[in-house]
Write a protein that holds these residues in place. Structure first.
Motif, PDB file in Angstrom:
ATOM      1  N   CYS A  37       0.848  -1.201   0.000  1.00 15.81           N
ATOM      2  CA  CYS A  37       0.000   0.000   0.000  1.00 15.81           C
ATOM      3  C   CYS A  37       0.877   1.244   0.000  1.00 15.81           C
ATOM      4  CB  CYS A  37      -0.927  -0.019   1.218  1.00 15.81           C
ATOM      5  SG  CYS A  37      -2.159   1.317   1.171  1.00 15.81           S
ATOM      6  N   THR A  38       1.523   1.494  -1.135  1.00 18.55           N
ATOM      7  CA  THR A  38       2.391   2.673  -1.288  1.00 18.55           C
ATOM      8  C   THR A  38       2.065   3.347  -2.622  1.00 18.55           C
ATOM      9  OG1 THR A  38       4.114   1.433  -2.439  1.00 18.55           O
ATOM     10  CG2 THR A  38       4.268   1.537  -0.019  1.00 18.55           C
ATOM     11  N   PRO A  39       2.319   4.646  -2.717  1.00 15.55           N
ATOM     12  CA  PRO A  39       2.051   5.350  -3.984  1.00 15.55           C
ATOM     13  C   PRO A  39       2.803   4.754  -5.164  1.00 15.55           C
ATOM     14  CG  PRO A  39       2.414   6.927  -2.210  1.00 15.55           C
ATOM     15  CD  PRO A  39       2.747   5.579  -1.653  1.00 15.55           C
ATOM     16  N   GLU A  40       4.044   4.303  -4.917  1.00 19.06           N
ATOM     17  CA  GLU A  40       4.856   3.765  -6.010  1.00 19.06           C
ATOM     18  C   GLU A  40       4.211   2.512  -6.622  1.00 19.06           C
ATOM     19  OE1 GLU A  40       6.342   4.103  -2.749  1.00 19.06           O
ATOM     20  OE2 GLU A  40       6.574   6.204  -3.332  1.00 19.06           O
ATOM     21  N   ALA A  41       3.485   1.762  -5.774  1.00 20.90           N
ATOM     22  CA  ALA A  41       2.896   0.500  -6.233  1.00 20.90           C
ATOM     23  C   ALA A  41       1.837   0.714  -7.321  1.00 20.90           C
ATOM     24  CB  ALA A  41       2.281  -0.244  -5.047  1.00 20.90           C
ATOM     25  N   VAL A  42       1.204   1.898  -7.318  1.00 19.33           N
ATOM     26  CA  VAL A  42       0.127   2.166  -8.281  1.00 19.33           C
ATOM     27  C   VAL A  42       0.641   2.051  -9.711  1.00 19.33           C
ATOM     28  CG1 VAL A  42      -1.578   3.876  -9.062  1.00 19.33           C
ATOM     29  CG2 VAL A  42      -1.072   3.637  -6.624  1.00 19.33           C
ATOM     30  N   HIS A  43       1.898   2.446  -9.935  1.00 19.19           N
ATOM     31  CA  HIS A  43       2.472   2.395 -11.285  1.00 19.19           C
ATOM     32  C   HIS A  43       2.640   0.957 -11.764  1.00 19.19           C
ATOM     33  CE1 HIS A  43       3.081   6.668 -10.964  1.00 19.19           C
ATOM     34  NE2 HIS A  43       3.783   6.507  -9.865  1.00 19.19           N
ATOM     35  N   SER A  44       2.610   0.006 -10.828  1.00 25.68           N
ATOM     36  CA  SER A  44       2.802  -1.406 -11.197  1.00 25.68           C
ATOM     37  C   SER A  44       1.489  -2.139 -11.437  1.00 25.68           C
ATOM     38  CB  SER A  44       3.584  -2.133 -10.078  1.00 25.68           C
ATOM     39  OG  SER A  44       4.826  -1.493  -9.867  1.00 25.68           O
ATOM     40  N   LEU A  45       0.361  -1.425 -11.301  1.00 23.19           N
ATOM     41  CA  LEU A  45      -0.937  -2.070 -11.547  1.00 23.19           C
ATOM     42  C   LEU A  45      -1.027  -2.525 -12.993  1.00 23.19           C
ATOM     43  CD1 LEU A  45      -3.362   0.302  -9.608  1.00 23.19           C
ATOM     44  CD2 LEU A  45      -2.887  -2.094  -9.059  1.00 23.19           C
ATOM     45  N   LYS A  46      -1.558  -3.711 -13.197  1.00 27.18           N
ATOM     46  CA  LYS A  46      -1.676  -4.268 -14.549  1.00 27.18           C
ATOM     47  C   LYS A  46      -3.138  -4.197 -15.004  1.00 27.18           C
ATOM     48  CE  LYS A  46       2.626  -5.895 -14.982  1.00 27.18           C
ATOM     49  NZ  LYS A  46       3.231  -5.147 -13.859  1.00 27.18           N
ATOM     50  N   GLY A  47      -3.353  -3.559 -16.141  1.00 29.44           N
ATOM     51  CA  GLY A  47      -4.686  -3.547 -16.740  1.00 29.44           C
ATOM     52  C   GLY A  47      -5.555  -2.394 -16.275  1.00 29.44           C
ATOM     53  N   ASP A  48      -6.439  -1.994 -17.174  1.00 31.23           N
ATOM     54  CA  ASP A  48      -7.311  -0.855 -16.881  1.00 31.23           C
ATOM     55  C   ASP A  48      -8.319  -1.147 -15.776  1.00 31.23           C
ATOM     56  OD1 ASP A  48      -6.063   0.694 -18.716  1.00 31.23           O
ATOM     57  OD2 ASP A  48      -7.514   0.365 -20.329  1.00 31.23           O
ATOM     58  N   GLU A  49      -8.725  -2.403 -15.657  1.00 28.36           N
ATOM     59  CA  GLU A  49      -9.698  -2.747 -14.619  1.00 28.36           C
ATOM     60  C   GLU A  49      -9.103  -2.474 -13.239  1.00 28.36           C
ATOM     61  OE1 GLU A  49     -12.352  -6.617 -13.358  1.00 28.36           O
ATOM     62  OE2 GLU A  49     -11.692  -6.441 -15.436  1.00 28.36           O
ATOM     63  N   ALA A  50      -7.849  -2.835 -13.052  1.00 26.79           N
ATOM     64  CA  ALA A  50      -7.177  -2.601 -11.764  1.00 26.79           C
ATOM     65  C   ALA A  50      -6.973  -1.102 -11.528  1.00 26.79           C
ATOM     66  CB  ALA A  50      -5.829  -3.325 -11.752  1.00 26.79           C
ATOM     67  N   ARG A  51      -6.614  -0.377 -12.590  1.00 27.38           N
ATOM     68  CA  ARG A  51      -6.425   1.078 -12.436  1.00 27.38           C
ATOM     69  C   ARG A  51      -7.750   1.751 -12.068  1.00 27.38           C
ATOM     70  NH1 ARG A  51      -3.548  -0.037 -17.356  1.00 27.38           N
ATOM     71  NH2 ARG A  51      -1.333  -0.248 -16.888  1.00 27.38           N
ATOM     72  N   ALA A  52      -8.828   1.287 -12.692  1.00 31.25           N
ATOM     73  CA  ALA A  52     -10.148   1.845 -12.384  1.00 31.25           C
ATOM     74  C   ALA A  52     -10.525   1.571 -10.931  1.00 31.25           C
ATOM     75  CB  ALA A  52     -11.202   1.248 -13.322  1.00 31.25           C
ATOM     76  N   ALA A  53     -10.195   0.380 -10.450  1.00 38.46           N
ATOM     77  CA  ALA A  53     -10.494   0.031  -9.048  1.00 38.46           C
ATOM     78  C   ALA A  53      -9.695   0.930  -8.101  1.00 38.46           C
ATOM     79  CB  ALA A  53     -10.166  -1.435  -8.791  1.00 38.46           C
ATOM     80  N   PHE A  54      -8.441   1.234  -8.458  1.00 36.71           N
ATOM     81  CA  PHE A  54      -7.644   2.155  -7.627  1.00 36.71           C
ATOM     82  C   PHE A  54      -8.300   3.536  -7.573  1.00 36.71           C
ATOM     83  CE2 PHE A  54      -4.624   5.722  -7.870  1.00 36.71           C
ATOM     84  CZ  PHE A  54      -4.217   5.732  -6.533  1.00 36.71           C
ATOM     85  N   ILE A  55      -8.749   4.036  -8.738  1.00 35.21           N
ATOM     86  CA  ILE A  55      -9.394   5.350  -8.799  1.00 35.21           C
ATOM     87  C   ILE A  55     -10.589   5.391  -7.850  1.00 35.21           C
ATOM     88  CG2 ILE A  55     -10.793   6.864 -10.287  1.00 35.21           C
ATOM     89  CD1 ILE A  55      -7.871   7.203 -10.858  1.00 35.21           C
ATOM     90  N   LYS A  56     -11.432   4.372  -7.902  1.00 35.94           N
ATOM     91  CA  LYS A  56     -12.627   4.327  -7.044  1.00 35.94           C
ATOM     92  C   LYS A  56     -12.243   4.300  -5.572  1.00 35.94           C
ATOM     93  CE  LYS A  56     -15.733   1.982 -10.286  1.00 35.94           C
ATOM     94  NZ  LYS A  56     -16.360   0.701 -10.638  1.00 35.94           N
ATOM     95  N   ASN A  57     -11.275   3.448  -5.235  1.00 35.41           N
ATOM     96  CA  ASN A  57     -10.882   3.316  -3.825  1.00 35.41           C
ATOM     97  C   ASN A  57     -10.247   4.580  -3.278  1.00 35.41           C
ATOM     98  OD1 ASN A  57     -11.500   0.589  -2.791  1.00 35.41           O
ATOM     99  ND2 ASN A  57     -10.260  -0.103  -4.513  1.00 35.41           N
ATOM    100  N   PHE A  58      -9.338   5.171  -4.062  1.00 36.35           N
ATOM    101  CA  PHE A  58      -8.631   6.333  -3.508  1.00 36.35           C
ATOM    102  C   PHE A  58      -9.501   7.586  -3.504  1.00 36.35           C
ATOM    103  CE2 PHE A  58      -5.804  10.016  -3.512  1.00 36.35           C
ATOM    104  CZ  PHE A  58      -5.240   9.812  -2.261  1.00 36.35           C
TER     105      PHE A  58
END
Length: 1019
Positions: A763-784
């Motif tokens: 759970c670090t900001p740097e980890a967000v860049h390692s997310l794979k796929g748009d579905e995971a990025r979208a889930a990050f957007i919703k959560n944060f």
């Protein structure tokens, strides 16, 4: 009609998520067929739409047009101006035929909208100059497209459909401006479970802009204010043919002064219907309880104008208090109907209009004062008339005594109403009286104000108006998100002895608390505040002390930026009619001015002198109203960013006694400091100055009470909450206490951590860049986004303890928060670009991405602006000052703020060229950045030119031309490509390849401003 007669089944071989959308569409068409709409599957293009319109037009107007006449008629009626088209739809119009004879026509049956034909079409495609748009469902009234319905699949927020409509409308040469679609009045968007509607408008009233101040959007509701959101239920209630015709013809208002279409909200419509029904049935009087900020004036005005066509009513008087007929409100009335309120009309004019048979005089806007003068035999005017041997006004009005006259009171608890109540009832025995109020008088608060004029006589609203016809309380308004909740901080000074309720603290302690909390309460001065004081003398003392204490604070701490303090209270009237008028609803000020009027005048003159010196104005006590208007304007000017309107020209805190605590509205006023005893409707009115809705950056209205009035607040909530009582009402009205929100923040951060862990990440900001796929990025957007929303709420709490602050930092350290903000903005920018792919919808962006609802306003600090960043850069190079920041910290600050989204990479790259110890001034920093950007931009264009075999100079001229005019020029592109000497096919491919690289570059350099015509090349 059985469902088997309708077409529900979509064609096979479509991707599954599109099939769902098409199923909703075809099912909805079936629903409309059940409501007796005619389905026209044959109307799929512009030609078919126009043929159908011609048939309906000719039948309605009993005319046969030649092809030439119809072409000319189309040319005359189609207008790019929404307001012009809306007016034409509702009026009788004139057309000159080929033989010179006039044709007076209407586009629809405006006398009886129910008698029009109602048709439904779907998948209509309109091709115009630059647009190739498909429209899900359109409702045609007499062949005229009046309603557009855009449908989304379940799970996708209808706001995506709203954005799509706005995007379509922004395309140059779109179908909304060049075809019969110019007559669209309403847009409806739904994902089947959530349905919204909104009025069509010209661009200035129809946009989703950068600050996320959205166009007015409505959800339908029943009379008890229960939401009707499911699509089929909505269709049953809202789209029944006569109901829809009535909505468009009666309950949309054309605001001529702003060239704007206005929808009435459901509760406004129900109130109007109740009054009209009450009059039709002649069933006595009644009152409407619609809370502050709910648009009472429009509702009451609409009710009065709809009575024009009732033959049983002789006259309808829309009665306001003289105080309300100031410039601003007179303009508001005239917004709804041009010229309906005359300026400076006298009692004689009122009497003449009352006796007139002219249709234009059937509805009269007048003041309670003029009405009272006309009916009062003892008034100077009537006595003089009698003395001169002429009939008095009252005698002249005798013919009306046995007629049905309706009185609608815009605000039924103005100071002079009670005194005239009996006179009106006595003179007009057949009269019906209707009143509007935001804060009714019940038994519990009846002693709060005297209404009848005689000592000791008090009346409730029900005593005056018999029965409540409709209610829309502040509880309803909060639940609808039409107004915000409140955060109330009952300030307790440090020490053992807490003050008793209602007891005043030392003013110095109050000011010190305000100075300590103001930046927190107002989100770093993004908003402003009002300080309510108990008397004029207290206000004067506060103004003096603020000046004194801020100077002292600045001397000890040069980094402290003093707050701009204004003070406004009415001067002694001394026969001044304007001031007397202002003071009619200012009981404390009126009383205070009777003691030592000269001292009050001298103090106000000193306050004016201070104000003039600060703002470069020249207000005088003799023109007090101009000063009062200027103060109100500056409070509202808080809306402009400091870059556009310097903070020095704004007001941070306005000290008041009675003024501004009722009726004044500003979305950018979010805080009320209370140092006076308030109760009942006075408390609700004062609190309601803070809770106008803006966007995510304003989560609630802030109240900081220095008088320990929790009991009064609870009593007022119980009194005005409507059906919800006790703890249930408090939960709706008041935001959660800080510990509860901190728990929610903890849960939201835990949820974010669990999500990242599920992706195999920390759970670090740097980890967000390692997310794979748009579905995971979208889930990050919703959560944060939920994390940031709760943090924004906590950031404006004025009652956080040290323990609270430690808990928040432990849950989400400031450094991590900033890093996550930067990651959110970077990810959001990427996904939003995918969302914007035209004509691809869910297929282009992916369902998860298509569902996303971005809130960039949550990620923009009011404190951190361009000037602030330049100052930080300068201090970094000097290596001195309190705000020492490392290069990485400085870059992190920029990456985490939405204001710099389009420049974040450029600013970060420039910071990397700076060296600590260089000692650059702010001017040098600015000049260096401008030079750096120019060189970087030039190098970027040179690279593109080289790749496409163009000369850099020619490409630079082409790009500069577009950005100067904000118009994409196709001919200039052809000229640019001419030296390559390509065949037409190769040339088309070369142009497309070039524009693929240029579009993002142009969009970025335009800084979110629209470049006309560019959308044709956006991929």
């Amino acid at each position: 009609m059985p469902p088997t007669q309708f077409t529900y089944e979509p064609p096979a071989s479509k991707p599954s998520h599109v099939v769902k959308e098409e199923q909703i569409e075809l099912g909805f068409i079936g629903k409309l067929q059940g409501l007796k709409y005619e389905y026209r599957p044959d109307i799929r293009d512009r030609a078919a739409l126009e043929r159908n319109f011609r048939e309906k037009f000719e039948a309605l107007n009993r005319v046969k047009l030649s092809d030439g006449e119809f072409a000319r008629l189309l040319d005359e009626v189609v207008s790019p101006d929404v307001f012009t088209a809306a007016r034409m739809l509702r009026e009788r119009n004139a057309f000159v035929r080929e033989d010179g004879t006039p044709l007076n026509y209407t586009l629809v049956n405006i006398k009886d909208w129910c008698k029009n034909t109602f048709e439904v079409v779907n998948q209509l495609r309109i091709n115009t100059d630059y647009s190739h748009h498909r429209y899900d469902v359109l409702i045609l009234i007499n062949g005229v497209p009046c309603v557009q319905i855009e449908l989304k699949t379940l799970g996708i927020h209808p706001r995506r459909a709203m954005e799509q409509i706005v995007d379509y409308k922004n395309d140059p040469g779109n179908g909304y401006t060049k075809t019969l679609l110019c007559f669209l009045q309403l847009f409806i968007v739904s994902n089947r479970t959530s349905t919204y509607y909104f009025a069509n408008n010209n661009a200035r009233h129809f946009s989703f802009n950068a600050d996320e101040r959205f166009l007015p959007i409505y959800q339908f509701a029943d009379e008890a204010n229960n939401k009707i959101a499911q699509l089929d239920d909505f269709a049953d209630k809202f789209l029944a043919k006569c109901t829809l015709g009535e909505t468009i013809s009666r309950y949309m208002v054309l605001v001529a002064s702003e060239q704007k279409l206005l929808m009435m909200r459901p509760y406004q419509v129900y109130a109007v219907k109740q009054i009209v029904d009450c009059i039709r049935q002649n069933s006595g009087n009644g009152y409407i309880w619609h809370t502050t900020g709910s648009g009472k004036t429009l509702t009451s005005f609409k009710a009065s104008t709809l009575l024009k066509d009732n033959p049983e009513v002789e006259k309808c008087l829309f009665v306001v208090d003289r105080k309300d007929l100031d410039r601003q409100t007179r303009e508001e009335f005239n917004r709804f109907q041009e010229g309906c309120v005359e300026e400076n009309t006298n009692t004689a004019t009122l009497v003449r209009r009352l006796l007139s048979d002219d249709y234009a005089d059937k509805v009269i806007v007048t003041t309670i004062q003029k009405l009272g003068l006309a009916l009062d035999e003892k008034s100077k005017r009537n006595k003089q008339q009698k003395k001169d041997g002429r009939t008095t006004y009252k005698e002249q009005l005798a013919p009306l005594a046995d007629k049905r006259v309706v009185f609608i009171f815009d605000e039924c608890h103005r100071s002079q109403f009670g005194a005239n109540h009996d006179a009106i009832k006595e003179f007009f025995p057949k009269a019906q009286l209707f009143g509007f109020t935001g804060t009714p008088i019940f038994e519990a608060n009846a002693t709060a104000k005297q209404y009848e004029g005689d000592e000791g006589q008090f009346r409730t609203t029900e005593d005056l108006f018999q029965k409540q016809l409709h209610a829309y309380t502040i509880t309803h308004a909060i639940e609808d998100a039409n107004v915000l909740r409140f955060h109330v901080d009952y300030f307790k000074p440090e020490g053992k002895n807490s003050p008793k309720p209602g007891e005043a603290l030392a003013k110095k302690a109050v000011i010190e608390a305000i100075l300590a909390k103001h930046d927190t309460a107002t989100a770093g001065r993004r908003f402003n505040a009002v300080l309510a004081t108990a008397s004029i003398n207290e206000a004067i003392e506060y103004h003096r002390l603020f000046d004194e204490l801020q100077k002292a604070k600045h001397e000890t701490d040069p980094s402290f930026v003093p707050l701009n303090i204004a003070c406004v209270f009415s001067p002694p009237a001394e026969g001044d009619a304007d001031v007397k008028q202002i003071q009619e609803d200012l009981p404390q000020e009126k009383l205070d001015n009777q003691q030592d009027p000269e001292g009050k005048k001298a103090a106000l003159k000193a306050i004016l002198a201070s104000y003039n010196a600060r703002y470069g104005t020249n207000h005088t006590i003799n023109e007090f109203d101009l000063y009062y208007q200027d103060v109100q304007k500056r409070i509202k000017d808080q809306q402009w960013p400091n870059a556009d309107y310097p903070a020095a020209k704004k007001i941070d805190i306005t000290i008041v006694v009675d003024m501004l605590l009722t009726g004044f509205d500003s979305k950018f006023l979010n805080t009320l400091y209370v140092d006076k005893n308030l109760k009942h409707h006075g408390l609700i009115q004062a609190f309601s100055r803070t809770n106008r809705v803006l966007n995510g950056s304003k989560p609630y209205g802030n109240v900081l009470d220095f008088r320990q009035q929790q009991t009064n607040v609870d009593t007022a909530i119980a009194l005005f909450s409507g059906e919800k009582k006790g703890e249930q009402a408090r939960e709706i009205w008041l935001v959660d206490k800080a510990p509860v929100v901190i728990q929610k923040l903890d849960a939201a951060v835990t949820k974010l951590a669990d999500f990242l862990q599920s992706q195999g990440l920390a759970c670090t900001p740097e980890a967000v860049h390692s997310l794979k796929g748009d579905e995971a990025r979208a889930a990050f957007i919703k959560n944060f986004k939920e994390v940031q929303r709760l943090k924004t709420q906590l950031d404006q709490y004025t009652d956080l303890t040290d323990d609270n602050a430690v808990a928040i930092e432990h849950i989400l350290p400031a450094e991590n928060l900033q890093g996550f903000r930067g990651a959110y903005l970077e990810t959001a920018q990427r996904l939003k670009a995918q969302q914007a792919q035209p004509d691809q919808g869910s297929m282009g962006a992916g369902v998860e991405v298509d569902q996303l609802d971005f809130e960039f306003v949550l990620f923009a600090s009011a404190v951190i602006d361009y000037d602030y960043i330049m100052g930080l850069m300068s201090r970094y190079t000097q290596g001195t000052g309190k705000q020492k920041m490392t290069k990485d910290e400085l870059i992190g600050l920029i990456l985490a703020d939405a204001k710099f989204m389009n420049e974040r990479d450029d600013i970060a790259a420039y910071i990397n060229t700076l060296k600590a110890g260089e000692g650059l001034s702010e001017t040098a920093i600015r000049e260096g950045y401008t030079r750096f950007k120019k060189e970087k931009d030039s190098a970027e264009l040179t690279d593109i030119a080289t790749r496409h075999q163009l000369t850099p100079a020619a490409l630079q001229i082409f790009v500069d031309g577009i950005l100067q005019r904000m118009i994409f020029d196709g001919e200039a592109l052809s000229d640019l490509m001419t030296p390559l000497d390509l065949g037409w096919k190769a040339r088309a491919q070369a142009e497309t390849a070039l524009m693929k690289e240029l579009v993002p570059l142009l969009t970025k350099r335009a800084q979110d401003r629209e470049i006309s015509g560019l959308s044709a090349y956006e991929q």
